[in-house]
Motif scaffolding. Structure first.
Motif, mmCIF file in Angstrom:
data_model
loop_
_atom_site.group_PDB
_atom_site.id
_atom_site.type_symbol
_atom_site.label_atom_id
_atom_site.label_comp_id
_atom_site.label_asym_id
_atom_site.label_seq_id
_atom_site.Cartn_x
_atom_site.Cartn_y
_atom_site.Cartn_z
ATOM 1 N N LYS A 67 0.884 -1.313 0.122
ATOM 2 C CA LYS A 67 -0.053 -0.211 -0.172
ATOM 3 C C LYS A 67 0.821 1.123 0.000
ATOM 4 O O LYS A 67 1.700 1.431 0.762
ATOM 5 N N TYR A 69 1.008 5.691 -0.197
ATOM 6 C CA TYR A 69 0.068 6.716 0.078
ATOM 7 C C TYR A 69 0.899 7.916 -0.502
ATOM 8 O O TYR A 69 2.427 8.270 -0.406
ATOM 9 N N LYS A 286 -4.312 7.312 -0.919
ATOM 10 C CA LYS A 286 -3.836 5.938 -1.217
ATOM 11 C C LYS A 286 -3.748 6.139 -2.951
ATOM 12 O O LYS A 286 -4.649 6.603 -3.369
#
Length: 329
Positions: A67, A69, A286
């Motif tokens: 993930k 960001y 995100k």
């Protein structure tokens, strides 16, 4: 006695036949190698297919688990410190690229490896260029005749004339402002020169505010005297006298103007309270672009490549072992 190589100028066809023969051998070698490669993959089709499926599965899992960001901070460089801002960001970017965790922790960043990259760019606004009173912008109209306005606006030499700039931080996880953003902003505002400049500027603004407040007090005294005189004199002649000689309308407008200037000075004092003043930030957006879906293609190729390498290595080792054993006998 030297031996001279015999030349046969009457039969050049022999040399041509040799050349064509070697070319034919080369193509034959290519055909044989290609056949062996195809035969290898056909023979190991199941293993190769399994490795590709495993690579895609692991790559998809890692891509989805990774993930990333994006964090954006809008800042205003004060005291003509735009070049200083860009130099500081470039320095931080180099430290992040080198993974210099010792330095990054020394400035207060608690989890340096979480930061993937940092960059800064101007927030493009043509009005920032047009409104500047600078000799360089006298050439803006001439430049427009030879280049598109978009090219001029993006010119890095003009970045110092834009009011707002955006700092972009790519991170591998959720960022906490106190642990990451605040230390970076504090680092950007660490400068002996600009700190001294800021103090002088703040003192000048404060002195200017005091002078205007003193003028307003004088105006208030005049208005109070007029008000007292007006209450003690009931006749209209006194009112007309004060209006003609003191020009109260202009005095009141002057007071309003001074109050407006004081308000602007207080805002300026706040905005220039830091060399690099943050105007706003949006954290932990995100992102689906950075590193997304790359491992799905990379891992299958890596697994198959490793399988091919070890297979040919084992085959080569066995052949050489057989030759060695034959020579020993």
């Amino acid at each position: 006695m030297s031996v001279q190589k015999e030349n046969n100028p009457e039969n050049p066809e022999i040399d041509l036949l040799t050349v064509f023969s070697r070319i034919g051998d080369f193509f034959e070698w290519i055909n044989t190698s290609l056949f062996r490669i195809i035969r290898f993959f056909v023979k190991n089709a199941i293993v190769v297919a399994v490795l590709i499926v495993i690579g895609i599965g692991i790559g998809k899992y890692l891509d989805s688990a990774q993930k990333t960001y994006v964090n954006k901070i809008t800042v205003t460089p004060n005291f003509k410190s735009t070049d200083y801002l860009y130099a500081k960001i470039d320095f931080l970017a180099s430290k992040i690229k080198l993974q210099d965790t010792v330095f990054l922790k020394s400035i207060g960043i608690q989890n340096p490896l979480q930061i993937a990259s940092i960059s800064v760019a101007p927030i493009l606004n043509v009005n920032d260029l047009v409104n500047k009173e600078d000799k360089e912008f006298q050439l803006l109209q001439l430049m427009k005749e030879n280049e598109s306005l978009n090219t001029i606006v993006k010119d890095t030499t003009l970045r110092k004339y834009y009011n707002f700039h955006s700092i972009k931080i790519n991170a591998n996880g959720i960022i906490v402002q106190k642990n990451t953003i605040d230390p970076i902003l504090n680092f950007l505002n660490t400068s002996v020169y600009y700190e001294a400049f800021k103090k002088i500027n703040s003192q000048n603004i404060q002195n200017n505010i005091k002078e205007k407040e003193a003028t307003i007090l004088q105006i208030d005294r005049i208005l109070n005297k007029f008000s007292s005189a007006n209450t003690s004199q009931s006749g209209n002649e006194k009112l007309i006298y004060y209006n003609e000689n003191l020009n109260l309308d202009k005095i009141i407008k002057t007071k309003d103007s001074l109050c407006g200037e004081i308000d602007k000075l207080k805002i300026e004092q706040y905005n220039t309270g830091k060399t690099i003043r943050e105007q706003g930030m949006v954290l932990n957006i995100k992102s689906n672009k950075i590193f997304k879906w790359k491992l799905i293609f990379i891992l299958p190729l890596v697994f198959v490549g490793l399988f091919v390498f070890f297979s040919f290595f084992i085959s080569f080792y066995k052949k050489q072992s057989l030759k060695a054993n034959a020579n020993l006998k």
